[in-house]
Design a protein around this motif. Structure first.
Motif, PDB file in Angstrom:
ATOM      1  N   ALA A   1       0.785  -1.254  -0.082  1.00  0.00           N
ATOM      2  CA  ALA A   1      -0.067  -0.112  -0.006  1.00  0.00           C
ATOM      3  C   ALA A   1       0.763   1.263  -0.126  1.00  0.00           C
ATOM      4  CB  ALA A   1      -1.008   0.067   1.255  1.00  0.00           C
ATOM      5  N   PHE A   2       2.092   1.146   0.661  1.00  0.00           N
ATOM      6  CA  PHE A   2       2.825   2.366   0.652  1.00  0.00           C
ATOM      7  C   PHE A   2       3.761   2.581  -0.444  1.00  0.00           C
ATOM      8  CE2 PHE A   2       7.133   4.127   1.226  1.00  0.00           C
ATOM      9  CZ  PHE A   2       6.809   5.274   2.097  1.00  0.00           C
ATOM     10  N   ILE A   3       3.882   1.551  -1.091  1.00  0.00           N
ATOM     11  CA  ILE A   3       4.461   1.745  -2.544  1.00  0.00           C
ATOM     12  C   ILE A   3       3.712   2.316  -3.581  1.00  0.00           C
ATOM     13  CG2 ILE A   3       5.604   0.318  -4.216  1.00  0.00           C
ATOM     14  CD1 ILE A   3       7.387   0.677  -1.900  1.00  0.00           C
ATOM     15  N   ASP A   4       2.324   1.743  -3.605  1.00  0.00           N
ATOM     16  CA  ASP A   4       1.482   2.207  -4.412  1.00  0.00           C
ATOM     17  C   ASP A   4       1.273   3.763  -4.161  1.00  0.00           C
ATOM     18  OD1 ASP A   4       1.012  -0.197  -5.414  1.00  0.00           O
ATOM     19  OD2 ASP A   4      -0.580  -0.892  -4.403  1.00  0.00           O
ATOM     20  N   GLY A   5       1.090   4.193  -2.969  1.00  0.00           N
ATOM     21  CA  GLY A   5       0.961   5.699  -2.656  1.00  0.00           C
ATOM     22  C   GLY A   5       2.263   6.234  -3.118  1.00  0.00           C
ATOM     23  N   ALA A   6       3.302   5.602  -2.920  1.00  0.00           N
ATOM     24  CA  ALA A   6       4.678   6.574  -3.058  1.00  0.00           C
ATOM     25  C   ALA A   6       4.714   6.785  -4.317  1.00  0.00           C
ATOM     26  CB  ALA A   6       5.945   5.902  -2.413  1.00  0.00           C
ATOM     27  N   LYS A   7       4.242   5.805  -5.292  1.00  0.00           N
ATOM     28  CA  LYS A   7       4.463   6.001  -6.836  1.00  0.00           C
ATOM     29  C   LYS A   7       3.737   7.432  -7.328  1.00  0.00           C
ATOM     30  CE  LYS A   7       4.693   1.143  -7.937  1.00  0.00           C
ATOM     31  NZ  LYS A   7       4.092   0.145  -8.493  1.00  0.00           N
TER      32      LYS A   7
END
Length: 410
Positions: free
Chosen positions: A264-270
Motif C-alpha cells: 500500500a505504501f509503495i502504491d501511494g509513493a509512486k
C-alpha cells in the motif's frame, strides 16, 4: 483567468519600471539583474519540486495505508457534520474530508513537509468530484483559502530566527502571531462563504467557530504559563510526537484490516514522483514572475509609495519598514523569510519593525505559491474567486497583525 492577468502584470510592471530606471536614472544593472533572476528562480522552482519528491512519496504512501486501513474514512465520518456545512458540495462521509483535516492539522502544527503532500492528496480527491476538470470548484477554493490564511499554532521556525538574531525574549511574538493568524483564517472562512453563499449562522458552524476560539484561548493560556525554553521544548515535542503517532496509527490500522501495508505504501509513493513532476511548470511560471518583479525594484517603489501616503495622512509610519515581509509573503515564503531576517538585522530583533515582520511572517501563508502548486497538481486553469478570497484573507491578516503589534508593542 485571474492568475493570467496577475502573471502578465508582474512582467509588464517590472519591465516599465526597469525601463524608467535605465532611461532616467542610468541604472544599467537593472535588466541584467532581472534576467539573472529569471534563471535563478526557474532553477529554484525545479529544486523545490525535486525536494518535494521524497516527502510527497513518503506522505502519499502513508496516506494510502490510512485509506486502505479505514482511518481516513473514519475521520471523514467524524467530521461530516461540520464539513457538510463548510463544504456543502462534498458528499457526506467522503474520504476527502479526512485528507482535508489531516492537511489543516499539519499546517496548524507548523509541519510544512507533511502538510503539502496531504494537501495535494486532498486536491486529487476533490478533483475526482469535479465535473469541470479545468475549473476550480467551491470546495477546492474553500480548502485553499484555509491553507493560504495560514492558521499556525506553533511558529517554531520564527522563534528560532529570533533566537539567532539576539532577541531578548524570542517567544514574545507567540501570542500576537496566534491572534493574527486566527483573524486571517476566520476572515478567510467568512469571505469565501459570502462568495459561495454558505450560511454560517447555524448550530454546527457556530459551535465550530466557537470551539476554535476556545481552543485558541486555551493554547494562549497554556503556553502563557511556560517560560521560553519550556515553550520551545513543548511545541517541538508535541508536533513531532503527533506526527509519529499518525504514522504508527495508520500502519496499525492497516495491519488490523489485514492490509499489506508495504505494498500500500509503495502504491501511494509512486504518485509522489508524478505529482512532483506535474507541478514544475506551474512553479516556474509563478516564481519567475515574482523574481522579475522584485529584481526590477517594483517592490521598493510600492513600499516607498505606501510610506509617503501614510505620512501625508498624518499616520504613524513605524509599521511601513516591516511591510516588505507582508507584501512578499503571498508571493514567496523564502522571500518573505529573507525580508523578515533583513528587517530584524537592519532595525534589531526587538525593534517594532523587527517584531512586526515576525508577526507578518506567521499571520498568513504563501497564497500564490499554494495556488500554483495545488491547482497545478490537478491542472486547474480557471481559479474563479480563489485569488480574491486568498488575498482578502491575507489583507485581514496584515491589518490584524499591525493592530495587534501596536497593542502589544506600540
Amino acid at each position: 483567468m485571474v492568475l493570467n492577468y496577475i502573471w502578465v502584470a508582474f512582467f509588464l510592471i517590472a519591465f516599465i519600471i526597469a525601463l524608467v530606471k535605465l532611461i532616467f536614472l542610468g541604472d544599467t544593472e537593472v535588466f541584467p539583474a532581472m534576467m539573472n533572476s529569471t534563471f535563478e528562480t526557474s532553477k529554484t522552482a525545479f529544486e523545490i519540486s525535486l525536494g518535494l519528491t521524497g516527502v510527497l512519496s513518503l506522505w502519499l504512501g502513508v496516506m494510502k495505508i490510512g485509506e486502505r486501513g479505514g482511518v481516513v474514512n473514519a475521520l471523514a465520518r467524524v467530521l461530516s457534520p461540520l464539513f457538510t456545512r463548510l463544504f456543502p458540495d462534498i458528499p457526506k462521509g467522503h474520504p476527502v474530508t479526512g485528507s482535508i483535516f489531516m492537511n489543516i492539522a499539519a499546517n496548524m502544527l507548523g509541519l510544512d513537509n507533511a502538510a503539502t503532500p496531504l494537501g495535494l492528496k486532498a486536491m486529487e480527491q476533490l478533483q475526482e468530484l469535479n465535473p469541470k476538470k479545468d475549473t476550480a470548484t467551491n470546495p477546492m477554493i474553500m480548502f485553499l483559502v484555509l491553507n493560504t490564511s495560514g492558521l499556525t499554532l506553533i511558529p517554531v521556525s520564527i522563534m528560532v530566527y529570533r533566537v539567532q538574531l539576539g532577541a531578548a525574549n524570542p517567544t514574545d511574538i507567540f501570542i500576537p502571531i496566534l491572534l493574527a493568524t486566527f483573524c486571517s483564517t476566520l476572515a478567510g472562512i467568512i469571505i469565501t462563504s459570502l462568495f459561495q453563499r454558505i450560511n454560517l449562522l447555524n448550530k454546527e458552524m457556530l459551535l465550530m467557530l466557537g470551539g476554535m476560539c476556545a481552543i485558541v484561548a486555551a493554547i494562549i493560556w497554556g503556553f502563557g504559563q511556560l517560560d521560553k525554553d519550556q515553550m520551545n521544548v513543548v511545541s517541538m515535542s508535541v508536533a513531532n510526537i503527533l506526527l509519529m503517532t499518525i504514522i504508527i496509527t495508520f500502519i496499525i490500522s492497516g495491519i488490523r484490516r489485514h492490509v499489506n501495508v508495504y505494498d500500500a505504501f509503495i502504491d501511494g509513493a509512486k504518485d509522489g514522483f508524478t505529482t512532483a513532476v506535474r507541478i514544475i511548470p506551474y512553479l516556474v511560471a509563478i516564481l519567475v514572475a515574482i523574481g522579475v518583479f522584485r529584481a526590477s525594484g517594483a517592490m521598493d517603489f510600492l513600499i516607498d509609495g505606501i510610506k509617503w501616503v501614510v505620512a501625508a495622512c498624518g499616520g504613524n509610519t513605524d509599521f511601513v519598514a516591516a511591510l516588505p515581509t507582508a507584501l512578499m509573503k503571498p508571493l514567496s515564503g523564502s522571500g518573505a523569510r529573507g525580508m523578515m531576517v533583513d528587517t530584524m538585522t537592519t532595525y534589531g530583533a526587538d525593534s517594532f519593525p523587527g517584531i512586526l515582520s515576525c508577526i507578518f511572517q506567521g499571520s498568513t501563508d504563501t497564497t500564490f505559491y499554494i495556488l500554483a502548486v495545488y491547482f497545478g497538481s490537478v491542472a486547474i486553469k480557471y481559479t474563479r474567486h480563489a485569488v480574491a478570497c486568498g488575498l482578502l484573507a491575507d489583507l485581514a491578516g496584515i491589518v490584524s497583525a499591525i493592530a495587534i503589534a501596536y497593542f502589544f508593542f506600540g
